[in-house]
Design a protein around this motif. Sequence first.
Motif, PDB file in Angstrom:
ATOM      1  N   THR A 150      -4.720   3.255   1.726  1.00 31.13           N
ATOM      2  CA  THR A 150      -5.568   4.316   1.175  1.00 31.13           C
ATOM      3  C   THR A 150      -4.836   5.652   1.173  1.00 31.13           C
ATOM      4  O   THR A 150      -5.301   6.611   0.564  1.00 31.13           O
ATOM      5  CB  THR A 150      -6.861   4.456   2.011  1.00 31.13           C
ATOM      6  N   ASN A 164      -8.212  -6.142   3.216  1.00 28.96           N
ATOM      7  CA  ASN A 164      -8.580  -6.329   1.809  1.00 28.96           C
ATOM      8  C   ASN A 164      -8.279  -7.765   1.386  1.00 28.96           C
ATOM      9  O   ASN A 164      -7.120  -8.163   1.314  1.00 28.96           O
ATOM     10  CB  ASN A 164      -7.799  -5.332   0.965  1.00 28.96           C
ATOM     11  N   ALA A 203     -13.271  -5.572   1.052  1.00 37.65           N
ATOM     12  CA  ALA A 203     -12.531  -5.034   2.193  1.00 37.65           C
ATOM     13  C   ALA A 203     -13.472  -4.868   3.372  1.00 37.65           C
ATOM     14  O   ALA A 203     -14.649  -4.526   3.204  1.00 37.65           O
ATOM     15  CB  ALA A 203     -11.882  -3.694   1.848  1.00 37.65           C
ATOM     16  N   ALA A 237     -12.687  -3.414  -3.482  1.00 33.69           N
ATOM     17  CA  ALA A 237     -11.665  -2.701  -2.732  1.00 33.69           C
ATOM     18  C   ALA A 237     -10.652  -2.022  -3.644  1.00 33.69           C
ATOM     19  O   ALA A 237     -10.203  -0.920  -3.359  1.00 33.69           O
ATOM     20  CB  ALA A 237     -10.952  -3.658  -1.777  1.00 33.69           C
ATOM     21  N   GLU A 238     -10.265  -2.691  -4.726  1.00 36.67           N
ATOM     22  CA  GLU A 238      -9.244  -2.107  -5.595  1.00 36.67           C
ATOM     23  C   GLU A 238      -9.331  -2.578  -7.037  1.00 36.67           C
ATOM     24  O   GLU A 238      -8.529  -2.169  -7.863  1.00 36.67           O
ATOM     25  CB  GLU A 238      -7.841  -2.399  -5.052  1.00 36.67           C
ATOM     26  N   LYS A 244     -10.310   0.583   1.845  1.00 35.68           N
ATOM     27  CA  LYS A 244     -10.128   0.534   0.395  1.00 35.68           C
ATOM     28  C   LYS A 244     -11.507   0.371  -0.222  1.00 35.68           C
ATOM     29  O   LYS A 244     -12.255  -0.546   0.135  1.00 35.68           O
ATOM     30  CB  LYS A 244      -9.249  -0.657   0.008  1.00 35.68           C
ATOM     31  N   ASN A 245     -11.827   1.236  -1.168  1.00 34.41           N
ATOM     32  CA  ASN A 245     -13.186   1.221  -1.715  1.00 34.41           C
ATOM     33  C   ASN A 245     -13.182   1.757  -3.129  1.00 34.41           C
ATOM     34  O   ASN A 245     -12.919   2.941  -3.351  1.00 34.41           O
ATOM     35  CB  ASN A 245     -14.113   2.072  -0.836  1.00 34.41           C
ATOM     36  N   HIS A 286      -8.711 -10.941  -1.434  1.00 41.53           N
ATOM     37  CA  HIS A 286      -9.053 -11.449  -2.756  1.00 41.53           C
ATOM     38  C   HIS A 286      -9.425 -12.910  -2.581  1.00 41.53           C
ATOM     39  O   HIS A 286      -8.802 -13.624  -1.795  1.00 41.53           O
ATOM     40  CB  HIS A 286      -7.864 -11.351  -3.711  1.00 41.53           C
ATOM     41  N   GLY A 292      -4.538 -11.884  -0.053  1.00 44.09           N
ATOM     42  CA  GLY A 292      -4.793 -10.457  -0.174  1.00 44.09           C
ATOM     43  C   GLY A 292      -3.983  -9.613   0.773  1.00 44.09           C
ATOM     44  O   GLY A 292      -3.031 -10.068   1.412  1.00 44.09           O
ATOM     45  N   ASP A 318     -12.589  -9.093  -5.036  1.00 41.90           N
ATOM     46  CA  ASP A 318     -11.920  -8.535  -3.866  1.00 41.90           C
ATOM     47  C   ASP A 318     -12.885  -7.693  -3.070  1.00 41.90           C
ATOM     48  O   ASP A 318     -13.775  -7.029  -3.621  1.00 41.90           O
ATOM     49  CB  ASP A 318     -10.697  -7.723  -4.287  1.00 41.90           C
ATOM     50  N   ASP A 368      -4.813  -4.016   5.187  1.00 47.53           N
ATOM     51  CA  ASP A 368      -5.919  -3.114   4.871  1.00 47.53           C
ATOM     52  C   ASP A 368      -7.282  -3.795   4.999  1.00 47.53           C
ATOM     53  O   ASP A 368      -8.291  -3.211   4.592  1.00 47.53           O
ATOM     54  CB  ASP A 368      -5.768  -2.589   3.441  1.00 47.53           C
TER      55      ASP A 368
END
Length: 886
Positions: free
Chosen positions: A110, A391, A356, A429-430, A177-178, A393, A385, A354, A389
């Motif tokens: 981030t 995070n 987080a 998250a991304e 991550k958002n 997938h 993933g 994805d 983080d």
Amino acid sequence: MTARDTAAVAEVMRACTRLRVPMTFRSGGTSLSGQALSDSVLVDTRTGFTGVEVLDGGHRVRVQPGATIRAVNTRLAPFGRKLGPDPASEVACTVGGVLANNSSGMQCGTELNSYHTVESMVLVLPSGTVVDSAAPGASRRLAEQEPELHAGLLRLQRRVREDPTSVATLERLFALKNTMGYGLNSLLDHDDPLDVLVHLMVGSEGTLGFIASAVFRTVEVLPHAATGLLVFDDLATASSSVPDVLATGVATAELLDAESLRVAQADPGCPAQIRRLDVRRHAALLVELQADSPDALAGLRGDAEPGLERLPLTSLAELTSDAGERASLWRTRKGLYSAVAAARPQGSNALLEDVAVPVDRLGEICRGLTGLFDTHAYEAPVIFGHARDGNLHFLLNERFDDAAMLRRYEDFTTDMIDLVLDLGGTLKAEHGTGRIMAPFVERQYGAELTGVMRELKQLADPHGTLNPGSVLTDDPGLWLRDLKTAPVVEEEVDRCVECGFCEPVCPSRSLTLTPRQRIVLRRERESALARGDHALVASLDEDYDYDGLETCAADGMCATACPVLINTGDLVKRLRAEGSSRTAERAWTTAAGHWGTATRAASAALSVADRLPGPVPVALSRAGRRVAGTDAVPLYDPALGPGGEVRRPLADPAAEAVLFSACVGTMFGGGVDAALRTLAERAGVRLRTPDDLASLCCGTPWKSKGHHDGYQRMASTVRESLHRATDGGRLPVVVDASSCTEGLTEVLEGMTVLDATSFVREHLLPRLSITSPLPAVVVHPTCSSTALGVTDDLVALARACAGEAGDVRVPGAWGCCAFAGDRGLLHPELTASATAPESAEVATMDLPAGAAYVSGNRTCEIGMSRATGATYRHVVEVLEEATRPR
């Protein structure tokens, strides 16, 4: 529509806002959740917005939204810098998409994402107002031009800051991550309404305005690294170990579950560390240490190894600094989504999501997701993933054309949302909120902050013109409608997951279609057939002839970028074959039996045309094209010059190699054949040729045009001839044009085929002396040198020509020239479009007098000479001159 500049975008936005017509922007490809779709105006912003301007010695860079992350980083590489965001799909994803989704990646976390590294923007608002946030007085002008927006941002800022619950929620969610909803953290982080607006644009998915360009602060590239795979017994152990792994100081920690590892093993280029695993329930973390010097890296390794040794690993961790091994490991990770998705059952869609969570809850989310997969009977799901983080997938295969399967997907998603939110996580998250997660924004943020988002959207886009349904929606069932289906079409098409990795390397991408678009249109045609929409089928077929078939170079560059090795050129060749007339098939089959006569006739025709006043042969060729069609009669170009000489056979019983001079030398001239023979003689290496050399061809013209019978006839002739010439395969075959090397490699099974660049580098160059070094050499690699893996040899010969002090440059924007045999004569607009980025870069090079321009294929030399105005020659020709005895 395709927008070419900021003014055009502003005009379209004003018109759509005035007429209340929805519009959506499209840059690179996006996932199923954020797919750019519209039943109204779709604006493609890739072609006209690819500018990259390096600033402050690489510490800053100004980028337009159509440039890919890879392209920007290539421009920054000489300065030892790169962009902060580092998504695995860097080869395909564009800056516009990365900004629109606030995509992050494997290492940036981030701290170095788009939100934190963007410095300024040029924005186009739905009203058509253009705002340059870096211009003096920009904030004041925003207040004057958009007073309601300016005042509204100040009002929202006070509303959020004065609500302790809102502040706490935003601080908690944006510590992860958002990318769910709008980035309301900008209301806390920035005071000036213009700065707030700039940062709200990040992650807004084109719903608040258009980012015409952005200036980023770049980050340092640490040139020394050690990469390795940490293998654990199972996913739970691997995910629970992440905090301990991070404590060792690694810069990355990429999670791969057992299914990911199994799919990776099916890749011919799978790294040894993965290939030798007996995968059962294993999981792995791909980790890397990075430093600015070898000593610093050694220090990091020394600090990390004790911690790594204490991990509950299945096998001892191996950290390698070998560039090839590291590249292989990262290639596996970066192509994982496409590789996994390509293995899905026909007719299904690969759904990638994805989420987080806090890193210390990573083990819980992995166990929870695994349980949901079992509960809802999903077969072979995949979890991977950015573990550093928190995070993840995950990928599911689902059929959205089956009502029962759609209900299963609905039930699973509902349970997944509960799981993630109960663990204090974020639902996106991304990858961006898109349409699938838009109905659940309030579940994550609550009514108050969602209300702030709705007011923000109303302020910036009061008529809801931009990308309706994405990020926010009033329709709770939106996420279950307009889902893509995958009709079964054909093998090449069915494997494609529309990841878009192929698009940046496709020579027709800025003229007609990309490989992905060719495949999408095949799917749309199949769907139209199933619906009985024969009018649409006829319309697609009519347009596809030029856009899909005639302007495809069929060069195979798409396969070099595709994680699952789909060569859309093969599809095009097959479709050309299916559409070929019997007359054309017979003519080309006849030509295969009289190729020597055909090449001499082509050479003679060019020589005659060269002696005529230029407008005469041009007018004659244009008349022929009007009668027979543009895909049948070449357009004459006076710059071609006269034809070449007939290939001379060379007999030598003591030969060490067999020279296969390409027929393009007879037709289009060029001096590589003579240069190669001279260099071999100078180096004391003996050559011979087939005795019927003048009548031979690698077969590529027939194969690329889809003339199967003629190709088989020529291939058979070549095999028999070279079997004799090579003493049954004992001697290697040396080919002086890279495209012909690639073609012969497919024809001559069991024989060694070498490109002239490789042969000269290995066997001749050590016996030669550079007597006349060049001050600079510009190199144009070819699609075939890329496919063959011989571009390094091409560049090495260029470096030899330049000597120790010479300047050798390979343009970062190089790509296939799309001349493709005769394609550049049939459709010169294709070559012009394909070479535009590279020729623009070459034009900016400050080169000394006497610089040379080289390639490894005659037709590519013609294409690049036409594009740049410089004279490109085969590198072997230039080397022959540089090694002439004084």
